[in-house]
Design an enzyme around this catalytic site. Structure first.
Site, mmCIF file in Angstrom:
data_model
loop_
_atom_site.group_PDB
_atom_site.id
_atom_site.type_symbol
_atom_site.label_atom_id
_atom_site.label_comp_id
_atom_site.label_asym_id
_atom_site.label_seq_id
_atom_site.Cartn_x
_atom_site.Cartn_y
_atom_site.Cartn_z
ATOM 1 N N GLU A 22 -10.620 -17.878 -18.552
ATOM 2 C CA GLU A 22 -11.889 -18.032 -17.860
ATOM 3 C C GLU A 22 -11.885 -17.150 -16.611
ATOM 4 O OE1 GLU A 22 -15.530 -20.634 -17.924
ATOM 5 O OE2 GLU A 22 -13.900 -20.276 -19.330
ATOM 6 N N ASP A 57 0.833 -1.213 0.000
ATOM 7 C CA ASP A 57 0.000 0.000 0.000
ATOM 8 C C ASP A 57 0.865 1.259 0.000
ATOM 9 O OD1 ASP A 57 -2.608 -1.392 2.146
ATOM 10 O OD2 ASP A 57 -2.270 -1.527 -0.017
ATOM 11 N N LYS A 81 -11.614 -27.746 -15.493
ATOM 12 C CA LYS A 81 -12.561 -26.938 -16.253
ATOM 13 C C LYS A 81 -13.295 -26.022 -15.284
ATOM 14 C CE LYS A 81 -16.487 -27.101 -19.394
ATOM 15 N NZ LYS A 81 -17.306 -26.183 -18.577
#
Length: 671
Positions: free
Chosen positions: A176, A40, A118
């Site tokens: 994906e 940060d 998958k």
């Protein structure tokens, strides 16, 4: 002053490089080197420097993950190479059959595969140019998707700039997008606290998050991504195997699934499948199966594809999730083509984390085969986003005096006769374009982009027009006036005027587009084109019998029966008669079997300088040729323009004749 400017630029570049490195360690490798507080601190320093010197801000800066203003709507992106879907297997035998087909085509005794998890997520394409993320899009229909660039930029695991020195000039990464179980639980907890709707499952939450018009909302969803392949690439020779390609994607800083392995033959595939299935609930994200891909990329090219799925890959689905519940009623839905679909109303039950209240019964034959009755206790299955279905009845728990169910003989919406043609499973309403249930969907289809392309005629407007009885058939669209339209909800004078202009523009239509727009069952764009180019006029198609229709390329007995049945319905002929008066139907020249290029199959790849691709396709079809979307052994010629894709490589591998633009123009007589 110059020395200070150089020092500032070096500091900004150093901060970006360090932050990118730590992003990769944290979000991709899950192996952070510094604390969150230190990260940060570095990010705040970069933000402050860029705020003081906005001229130093770049698109790939870590500060630009979120910051774009909300968009009004998503733009459309055409994929340079199609995003293919996968064939599915649901048992070991189907995997064995897939392996046998692969071995037979490659003429080898054993095949090496890459097996990987998958994900149950949303497919995306992320494009990098000179190593910088420039565009991201959803899969869409495989050819066109939605532009979600700003939203994908918020996904921390996706690098804004690729790592390393030797990177492609162009790299279209296929991946994906998903949501972890922990992120999903945090999101739903927050939704409940705010009294908002909770999400059914991580996939729905991820899909909804990726399609937010405000990137800040997407960023709050904590989405992730795994890359699984590459579409277009340029300026780099990709590795020779799928496993090496995945490793290379990882080297470039892209997240790649750790659940993958190189396996041999069916036994290796099934061993990986069983192991992952046993561990799937420990992964921290949803997977719904395993994908097997032939490892050799050269073999992938030789195997090619069929329709929209590659022959060299298979999705092996995990067993669907099932639960037991009771059928409290059976409703009948009427679809766009008039198909009557029975739907079981169920006592609500949780299946795979989703509350299921309805399940499809498919058709009368399926109801009879399973003997589903109102009051029965049934097993319901749901897999991924597939519509829940009744798997079987538990006869021991059947209450007394139940009766077998029969679909109604009349359409439940319009009262027209419902018929089930001999040899077919589907019962259809004969109300044609007059049936209110079919009317909405028929008008939507008629006005769609690939049909008459009536811009501005959206779903909500169609609902209003049908509900107000202003449009009963598609022909009524052309009787609308601007004053009527402007008075509708969310329509003003300008919108009404634009729609009237769009309707006017659509009045000139090719025969093939009109045929497709009519929504004849089983008649898609390709079949409509074959009918139009072979028979030449609407009169000829209307009067053709099944025997004549089956002489048309790509028309078999089923399609021939559907066409004859459609044009034998008085309601349909009434609508078509009205359309003849309102439209200018452009009949094509009839292509005879003696046409110069009859029987030849062409594939176009790359850009042609002298004409748009649609024109090239039209000219070829006018000469009797067939234009295919993919290269196969049946392809006669590949026309290669500038910047051709992988189709050219496959053509060379199959030793298919390749035409440059000059040779192509000579062939079609345009030189």
């Amino acid at each position: 002053m110059v020395r200070k400017s150089r020092g500032l630029r070096r500091r900004v570049a150093s901060l970006r490089e360090r932050l990118q490195h730590h992003n990769h360690r944290y979000y991709v490798l899950d192996d952070p080197e510094i604390s969150d507080a230190e990260y940060d601190r570095l990010l705040r320093e970069l933000q402050e420097l860029e705020a003081l010197h906005p001229e130093l801000v770049t698109a790939d800066s870590p500060t630009q993950r979120v910051g774009a203003t909300p968009v009004a709507a998503f733009g459309e992106v055409r994929h340079t190479l199609p995003m293919l879907s996968l064939a599915n297997a649901f048992d070991d035998q189907e995997v064995a059959d897939f392996d046998r087909r692969v071995r037979d085509r490659l003429e080898v005794s054993e095949v090496e595969y890459v097996a990987e998890a998958k994900l149950d997520g949303l497919a995306v394409s992320v494009r990098y140019e000179a190593g910088v993320l420039v565009q991201a899009s959803t899969r869409g229909d495989g050819t066109r998707g939605e532009d979600v660039t700003q939203n994908v930029r918020t996904i921390r695991a996706v690098p804004l700039r690729l790592l390393g020195k030797k990177i492609p000039r162009v790299l279209d990464v296929r991946g994906e997008v998903y949501m972890t179980t922990a992120a999903f639980e945090r999101l739903n907890s927050s939704q409940r606290e705010r009294g908002a709707k909770v999400f059914a499952n991580p996939r729905n939450a991820a899909a909804g998050g990726l399609r937010q018009l405000d990137p800040r909302v997407t960023a709050s969803r904590s989405l992730a991504m795994f890359a699984y392949g590459v579409g277009e690439s340029a300026g780099f020779r990709l590795p020779g195997t799928q496993s090496e390609l995945l490793a290379k994607l990882g080297e470039w800083g892209l997240p790649v699934s750790p659940e993958r392995a190189v396996v041999t033959a069916v036994e290796g595939c099934l061993e990986f499948y069983r192991d992952l299935n046993a561990r799937r609930h420990q992964l921290g994200y949803d997977v719904d199966g395993v994908v097997y891909k032939v490892n050799s990329r050269e073999a992938q090219l030789r195997l090619g594809q069929v329709a929209r799925a590659p022959r060299w890959a298979l999705a092996h689905k995990f067993p669907a999730q099932e639960q037991t519940t009771t059928v409290i009623g059976i409703d009948v839905q009427v679809g766009r083509t008039g198909a009557l679909t029975p739907v079981a109303r169920l006592e609500p039950v949780k299946v795979g984390g989703v509350t299921v209240t309805n399940a499809t019964l498919h058709n009368q034959a399926e109801i009879e085969r399973k003997d589903v009755r109102v009051g029965d206790t049934v097993v319901v299955r749901r897999a991924g986003d597939v519509i829940p279905e009744v798997v079987r009845v538990i006869p021991q728990r059947r209450p007394p005096k139940t009766r077998p169910y029969r679909l109604p003989k009349k359409c439940p919406v319009c009262g027209a006769e419902a018929l089930r043609p001999e040899g077919q499973a589907v019962t259809r309403c004969t109300g044609g374009l007059f049936c209110p249930a079919q009317r909405r969907q028929s008008i939507r289809h008629f006005a769609s982009r690939r049909a008459l392309d009536i811009e501005g005629l959206g779903v909500k407007l169609i609902e209003q027009l049908v509900a107000g009885d202003r449009v009963r058939t598609v022909a009524d669209l052309y009787r609308l006036d601007a004053q009527t339209l402007a008075a509708l909800e969310r329509m003003g004078e300008k919108s009404a005027e634009n729609l009237i202009n769009a309707l006017e523009k659509s009045k000139t239509v090719s025969l093939s587009r009109l045929l497709y727009a009519l929504g004849i069952p089983d008649v898609g764009e390709a079949t409509a084109h074959s009918l139009a180019s072979s028979l030449g006029s609407l009169d000829a198609i209307e009067s053709a019998d099944e025997e004549a229709l089956q002489r048309v390329p790509d028309v078999g007995p089923v399609v021939a029966r559907e066409v004859v049945a459609f044009f034998s319905q008085p309601h349909n002929l009434e609508v078509i008669s009205e359309l003849r008066k309102l439209l200018r139907i452009v009949d094509p020249e009839v292509v005879s079997t003696g046409a110069r290029l009859a029987g030849k199959t062409f594939v176009l790849t790359g850009s042609l300088e002298s004409m748009p691709r649609d024109e090239a396709k039209s000219r070829l079809e006018g000469l009797g040729a067939k234009v295919a979307s993919s290269v196969s052994k049946k392809t006669n010629y590949v026309v290669a323009g500038s910047e051709p894709g992988s189709k050219l490589d496959k053509a060379k591998a199959l030793e298919i004749e390749i035409l440059d633009e000059e040779a192509f123009r000579r062939l079609i007589g345009a030189a």
